[in-house]
Design a protein around this motif. Sequence first.
Motif, PDB file in Angstrom:
ATOM      1  N   LEU A  21       0.836  -1.199   0.000  1.00  0.00           N
ATOM      2  CA  LEU A  21       0.000   0.000   0.000  1.00  0.00           C
ATOM      3  C   LEU A  21       0.871   1.249   0.000  1.00  0.00           C
ATOM      4  O   LEU A  21       0.591   2.214  -0.705  1.00  0.00           O
ATOM      5  N   LEU A  29       1.905   2.182  -3.375  1.00  0.00           N
ATOM      6  CA  LEU A  29       0.812   2.785  -4.127  1.00  0.00           C
ATOM      7  C   LEU A  29       0.605   4.240  -3.733  1.00  0.00           C
ATOM      8  O   LEU A  29       0.349   5.096  -4.575  1.00  0.00           O
ATOM      9  N   LEU A  30       0.726   4.522  -2.433  1.00  0.00           N
ATOM     10  CA  LEU A  30       0.469   5.874  -1.958  1.00  0.00           C
ATOM     11  C   LEU A  30       1.558   6.840  -2.383  1.00  0.00           C
ATOM     12  O   LEU A  30       1.303   7.993  -2.726  1.00  0.00           O
ATOM     13  N   PRO A  39       2.945   8.100  -6.874  1.00  0.00           N
ATOM     14  CA  PRO A  39       2.588   9.306  -7.637  1.00  0.00           C
ATOM     15  C   PRO A  39       3.261  10.566  -7.106  1.00  0.00           C
ATOM     16  O   PRO A  39       3.554  11.475  -7.878  1.00  0.00           O
ATOM     17  N   LEU A  40       3.521  10.588  -5.797  1.00  0.00           N
ATOM     18  CA  LEU A  40       4.124  11.786  -5.210  1.00  0.00           C
ATOM     19  C   LEU A  40       5.606  11.897  -5.571  1.00  0.00           C
ATOM     20  O   LEU A  40       6.216  12.952  -5.429  1.00  0.00           O
TER      21      LEU A  40
END
Lengths: 263, 227, 95
Positions: free
Chosen positions: B166, B169-170, B173-174
Amino acid sequence: MNLFSDWTWFHRLGSPRWFYQNSGRWLPWLSVVTLVVLATGLVWGLAFAPADAKQGNSFRIIYIHVPASFLALAGYYIMAIAGAVGLIWKMKLSYMVMKSAAPIGAVLTFIALFTGAVWGKPTWGTYWVWDARITSMLILLFLYAGVMALQYAYHSVDAASKAGAILALVGTVNIPIIYKSVDWWYTLHQPATIKLTSAPSMHPDMFQPLLVMIAGFYLFYALVLILQTRNEILRRERNTSWVRELAAAKMTTNTIANEAKSE
Amino acid sequence: MARQMDSGFLAWLRRDLLLAWRRRGEVASPVLFFIMVSTLIPLGLTPESTRLAEVAAGMVWVMALLATLLSVDGLFASDYQDGSLEQMLITPQLLPLPVLGKITAHWLTTGLPLTLVSPLLGLMLSLPAAGFIPLLWSLALGTACLSLIGAVGAALTVSLRKGGLLLTLLVMPLYMPVIIFGSASVSYAIDGINWLPPLAVLGALCAAAVALCPLAVAGALRATASN
Amino acid sequence: MTMYFANFDQLIAMGGHGVYVWSAFAVTVAAMLWLAVAPVIKHRALLNDIQRDSQRNRQRQRDSQRQDQNQQAGQSAAVSNATTDSPSNQSEEDF
């Protein structure tokens, strides 16, 4: 002035029960208006608007692509603002709005990506290019996926809400940075063969149905957000007496209606 | 007052460095990962040095990102398990400072070694000579950004049993802006363009992350790890 | 206001771009319908579920009351009482 000195309206707005009961009254009207506006825009855009001089009829995809992209981005900010309100004022309702907004935004982002890809085939000859806007949209989809995954990962509603709100806020700070950096990256690497011209100045006959569709998508977003939030209210407040009474009342009216039908 | 604020930062920095020293093997694994995966690239792509040179900068950056992502998962995990995270949450100090101390220790034990090893990888992937200095600078600044942003993800997932996937995934993008400007400064240098502007943007990102990420981490830890 | 296309076949063909336009619109309409219909179905299921839950709880309450009365009447119901007081029951009842 009374509005600001007296904060009861704010607290009443934050009450899930108040929201549930009032939204139930608005829902039929809202759904009818949404349906009418969307249907008008669809028929107008598909059948009545003139075709584009260069792109022909494939440009009609704009009538869903642009509104979906608008709402995909606006939806992230709506979600993040709802999360921030929850963190600052500890408002339960706004956490529920935040949780409900995530999947809606993700689906709209998917629609924007899909219609963009299908539109790309007749216009640029390829379904996918690593264009700045497309790449940013894909990253937005990942951001939505992160918030959704975090919501489902926690058993504790409180922890899930706060964690989701913090992630949404971090994403909000990052979205402008991501967009700017992807834009800069694209101008650096822009392939010479594919030239994406910005949308040509649209003729009013083409532009008016687009405005109708954008309004329709906003209405649709509000409608679905309210529907999802109502479900979330029932889920989280299921042990309160008002929800139980509501469920009991709904069921008895249903059974009475069924019995009347069978007779 | 100043001393009190100091103590939170320095105490946790010292503690985490000491712990890392005691678990040297564990701490070395991101660096090993970094080196070993780089042998896969010529195998999967091509052994031709001219074609490798084209992708070398980007590849080194992607691998540095993945190596950081692997290690950031454990940033708060052992503290959460042995209860010292709880201790940190109830101390009277401002929570972002101990958090920043921990993140600094993480960068010193992963980001800095990765940066120092990167010229070796540059050689193996036949990175053009002009790219080495920018690679070092951009990785030094960039891995600090990666540690700071990754810490937010680690804090959000620390109390979850399967947080690692997870977290990826979090955080992924950052990480996009960091990798864009990091690899751009290297490729600018190789193309003979002034490579300082992208590096300056990277520095700006890093400064913003130092200011904001510890706050987000503190909020996330309070929200998720305290119950 | 007149329609842009001369007849229905032209509307379907879209000047050769029919496949793209109609597939994009079909997927969009399907996704939006799903977004709107799924919560309505879920809403009904939730209300059903809550109603069944509270009925079950009421039933259980009545049962335990009857059992208490039985105990007061002097019957030894220790065994049956122990079985109904299992922890799974308690965790569900939070009112």
